[in-house]
Design an enzyme around this catalytic site. Structure first.
Site, PDB file in Angstrom:
ATOM      1  N   HIS A   1      41.745  22.151  19.466  1.00 51.54           N
ATOM      2  CA  HIS A   1      42.424  23.112  20.301  1.00 51.54           C
ATOM      3  C   HIS A   1      42.517  22.281  21.897  1.00 51.54           C
ATOM      4  CE1 HIS A   1      38.083  22.852  21.546  1.00 51.54           C
ATOM      5  NE2 HIS A   1      38.494  23.048  22.777  1.00 51.54           N
TER       6      HIS A   1
ATOM      7  N   ARG B   1      23.297  19.101  17.989  1.00 52.36           N
ATOM      8  CA  ARG B   1      24.148  18.495  19.161  1.00 52.36           C
ATOM      9  C   ARG B   1      24.458  19.674  20.070  1.00 52.36           C
ATOM     10  NH1 ARG B   1      29.922  18.077  20.055  1.00 52.36           N
ATOM     11  NH2 ARG B   1      30.259  16.607  21.598  1.00 52.36           N
TER      12      ARG B   1
HETATM   13  O1  LIG Z   1      31.511  20.109  22.123  1.00 54.63           O
HETATM   14  C1  LIG Z   1      32.257  19.459  22.541  1.00 54.63           C
HETATM   15  O2  LIG Z   1      32.398  18.058  22.510  1.00 54.63           O
HETATM   16  C2  LIG Z   1      33.615  19.858  22.730  1.00 54.63           C
HETATM   17  C3  LIG Z   1      33.515  21.238  23.379  1.00 54.63           C
HETATM   18  C4  LIG Z   1      34.878  21.878  23.837  1.00 54.63           C
HETATM   19  O3  LIG Z   1      35.993  21.348  23.457  1.00 54.63           O
HETATM   20  C5  LIG Z   1      35.172  23.231  24.516  1.00 54.63           C
HETATM   21  O4  LIG Z   1      33.817  23.839  24.909  1.00 54.63           O
HETATM   22  O5  LIG Z   1      36.042  23.616  24.852  1.00 54.63           O
HETATM   23 FE   LIG Z   2      37.689  21.982  24.743  1.00 56.06          FE
END
Ligand SMILES: O=C(O)CCC(=O)C(=O)O
Ligand SMILES: [Fe+2]
Length: 367
Positions: free
Chosen positions: A223, A290
């Site tokens: 995204h 994570r």
């Molecule tokens: O967890 C990640 O590294 C990406 C999170 C992310 O892209 C978002 O929350 O929009």
């Molecule tokens: Fe993001």
């Protein structure tokens, strides 16, 4: 080890009573509901251990050299992202945010569901906000905060919500300062003095439990972010974030104390297409639970973001964040196309009332 649970959703309607519970740590296989087709996971080759020259740039904000502005401009153009060190956000605050997020996601499912996002609302606990665009369930859970965290925190910890709120409020304040500073630097790199005041933000906490078959699952699907910029804090041990760069998924390894800055769609619009709003995703792993925290920053409500430069050369029409979020909800990754100006219509020269940047080079009047 706390028992991590993941809520799953089979018909992609974020309604709490339709959630089924899977103990993500206790399943030996990814269930069909969460198994993404190989062509979706491996759509581009992955570069998991990029060399320095293949990695997203690391920029030191405390550097005395005047190159910071140029470095930021270059990173936004070629990568749509960079890692930032030498910022003023204290490492202890980043650690506290991570431990509060872990405390939240380690709560039993029924406790987390007390703060489930009601339909139509953006705040609370649930699947990633982009879930409704995909038929497979992502291997993650999220908690979205916009404005005060108190109401939702009280649902999770009726007695003991103060610690969580204090950390979130401190973190948001620090991120707002950093985001506004980064926006000034980005504008400078476009030849404009000025900035954004009273920016608004959404803080998205993400949790990616360990996964028995990481190759078949997706933590967070590809995204772009919708705002001006995102500041992402990722937990130390595990890689997960990948950026789509030159048709490869390039890993962004966590660097202690560093924050990842990602150009959002409105940042792309503001730069009239010069800055890339980079496609990114999060993959999962077998060993580490994570955590990431994305601070998604946009202009203050009602402020329309308009491309810098000559009005006759504008590639996009002016939009507010709210209006753009509406388009994202409808068109998802095609939203940016929907505000593209294709022909020399009136729109191109149209009124920019309320836009965040003045139409002349060298002055950006921001509200
Ligand atoms: O967890 C990640 O590294 C990406 C999170 C992310 O892209 C978002 O929350 O929009
Ligand atoms: Fe993001």
């Amino acid at each position: 080890m706390p028992s991590l649970s993941m809520e799953t959703l089979h018909d992609h309607h974020p309604v709490p009573h339709r959630l089924d519970k899977i103990e993500a740590e206790s399943v030996a296989q990814v269930p069909d509901s969460h198994a993404w087709p190989a062509h979706a996971v491996h759509d581009y080759p992955s570069l998991d251990a990029p060399s320095e020259s293949e990695s997203v740039p690391i920029i030191d904000l405390s550097s005395a050299s005047g190159d910071v502005v140029a470095e930021i401009g270059k990173a936004c153009e070629s990568w749509g992202a960079f890692q930032v060190v030498g910022h003023d956000a204290p490492a202890e605050l980043l650690d506290s945010l991570e431990s509060e997020a872990r405390r939240l996601f380690s709560l039993p499912a029924h406790r987390k569901l007390r703060a489930a996002k009601p339909p139509g609302s953006i705040t609370g606990y649930g699947l990633p906000p982009i879930s409704s665009f995909f038929s497979k369930v992502m291997w993650s859970e999220g908690f979205t905060i916009s404005g005060s965290p108190v109401d939702d925190a009280r649902k999770l910890w009726p007695q003991d919500y103060a610690r969580f709120c204090e950390v979130i409020e401190k973190y948001n304040k620090e991120m707002q300062k950093l985001a506004e500073r980064l926006m000034r630097l980005k504008l400078l790199s476009l030849g404009l003095a000025g900035g954004f005041r009273n920016t608004t933000a959404v803080l998205q906490l993400n949790s990616y439990p360990v996964c028995p078959e990481p190759d078949r699952a997706m933590g967070l699907a590809a995204h772009t972010d919708s705002g001006l910029l995102t500041i992402l804090h990722q937990s130390g041990a595990a890689r997960g974030l990948q950026l789509l760069h030159s048709d490869r998924w390039v890993a962004v390894p966590p660097v202690r104390g560093a924050l990842v800055v990602i150009v959002g769609d409105l940042g792309h619009v503001l730069s009239n297409g010069r800055f890339k709003s980079v496609v990114h995703r999060a993959v999962v792993n077998r060993i580490h639970h994570r955590i990431s925290a994305a601070y998604l920053c946009g202009p203050s409500p009602g402020v329309r973001v308009s491309p810098v430069g000559n009005p006759a050369d504008r590639a996009y029409r002016a939009v507010t964040w709210r209006e753009y979020l509406g388009l994202r909800a409808e068109f998802f990754d095609k939203a940016i196309e929907s505000i593209k100006i294709n022909t020399d219509t009136e729109e191109k020269n149209g009124n920019g009332t309320g836009c965040c940047c003045a139409k002349q080079q060298n002055i950006a009047v921001c509200m």
